[in-house]
Design an enzyme around this catalytic site. Structure first.
Site, mmCIF file in Angstrom:
data_model
loop_
_atom_site.group_PDB
_atom_site.id
_atom_site.type_symbol
_atom_site.label_atom_id
_atom_site.label_comp_id
_atom_site.label_asym_id
_atom_site.label_seq_id
_atom_site.Cartn_x
_atom_site.Cartn_y
_atom_site.Cartn_z
ATOM 1 N N GLU A 254 7.641 -21.674 8.095
ATOM 2 C CA GLU A 254 7.852 -20.797 9.244
ATOM 3 C C GLU A 254 8.785 -21.407 10.292
ATOM 4 O O GLU A 254 9.260 -20.725 11.192
ATOM 5 C CB GLU A 254 6.522 -20.431 9.892
ATOM 6 N N GLU B 111 0.814 -1.217 0.000
ATOM 7 C CA GLU B 111 0.000 0.000 0.000
ATOM 8 C C GLU B 111 0.848 1.268 0.000
ATOM 9 O O GLU B 111 0.345 2.355 -0.267
ATOM 10 C CB GLU B 111 -0.931 0.011 1.217
#
Length: 296
Positions: free
Chosen positions: A113, A82
């Site tokens: 992860e 963004e």
């Protein structure tokens, strides 16, 4: 080990979740969500330190890099993507990395992860330097991928920040700056996409927005570096110029054209009466801060 984490404990208000009415559950969930902002308020001093560190890194030409796994990684990616349309940054100025790569944004990559080495490798692949700042995000605060990334960043003397939702988190111990937002147990036990995810999103909003203000991407509360990539944003830019200068719609349109769709430049030209070249020079002299450019 998980049973000792706040994010993994059971919420006493929802022990009979499967028996609650829809409205009662939604009411409880809303009440729990209200706790997030208060929890963040307690961490504002640490968030402020992180913003100062990001601003300093940006002034030195460094990048802001978010890194996480699962929901945490997606939140970092969301904030990163963004920034270019909102603040006019290039895509490589604010980067989001997620365990398992971009495909993990849509579908979980099992086991990614759990690798500290993968966190280190992902930073090496983008050629991390000590001018950059790495923000590791993990609700539990114990994700190996994030720990490995932060350890590597520390090893090359890059600034590091940890965002978690457990006090005394593992990533907080590794990072130079620890932001630990304690929201209490989730309404659905261990579902950290809920309050923890909301808290992480709000913290990332603060980190990016406040740091962009600090490097001159904002005038007043206007997004003066917004990129005009569609018709809606072109109209928004005109309104921004109008608000910043109290000019008419036609004047805003005229000066945006003269400024090659550069809202900042159009604003300085209108407020100072200077030419395109002189206004551009003013902005360059003041590192893009409009307020300083018009007072220079």
């Amino acid at each position: 080990m998980l049973e000792h984490l706040t994010t993994e404990t059971r919420n006493e208000k929802t022990m009979n979740l499967d028996e609650m009415s829809i409205f009662d559950f939604l009411t409880t969930m809303n009440e729990e969500d209200e706790k997030v902002a208060s929890a963040i308020k307690k961490e504002l001093p640490s968030i402020a330190k992180a913003v100062e560190a990001i601003i300093e890194a940006k002034k030195q030409g460094g990048r802001l890099i978010y890194i996480g796994a699962g929901t945490s990684g997606r939140i970092g990616l969301l904030d990163a993507v963004e920034c270019p349309p909102t603040f006019g940054t290039s895509p490589d100025e604010v980067i989001g990395l997620i365990a398992g790569g971009e495909k993990a944004f849509i579908k979980a990559v099992e086991g990614a992860e759990d690798s500290k080495e993968l966190g280190m490798e992902d930073l090496q692949n983008i050629r991390l330097t000590k001018a950059d700042i790495v923000v590791g995000i993990a609700a539990s605060g114990r994700t190996p991928y994030v720990i490995g990334a932060l350890e590597y960043a520390n090893s090359i003397e890059a600034q590091t920040v940890a965002v978690s939702c457990n006090k005394g988190s593992d990533i907080g111990k590794v990072a130079n700056i620890a932001i630990e937002v304690i929201n209490g147990p989730e309404v659905l036990t261990g579902s950290t996409r809920l309050k923890a995810g909301t808290a992480q999103k709000l913290v990332c909003n603060m980190l990016s927005t406040a740091s962009m203000v600090g490097i001159g991407k904002v005038y007043g509360n206007l997004m003066v570096d917004v990129q005009l990539t569609n018709e809606k944003l072109v109209e928004r830019a005109k309104r921004i110029v109008m608000e910043a200068t109290s000019c008419t719609y036609d004047t805003a349109e005229e000066y945006l054209a003269k400024a090659n769709c550069n809202s900042k430049l159009a604003i300085v030209m209108i407020l100072t009466g200077l030419s395109h070249e002189e206004s551009l020079h003013r902005l360059e002299q003041t590192q893009g801060f409009i307020r300083q450019a018009i007072l220079n």
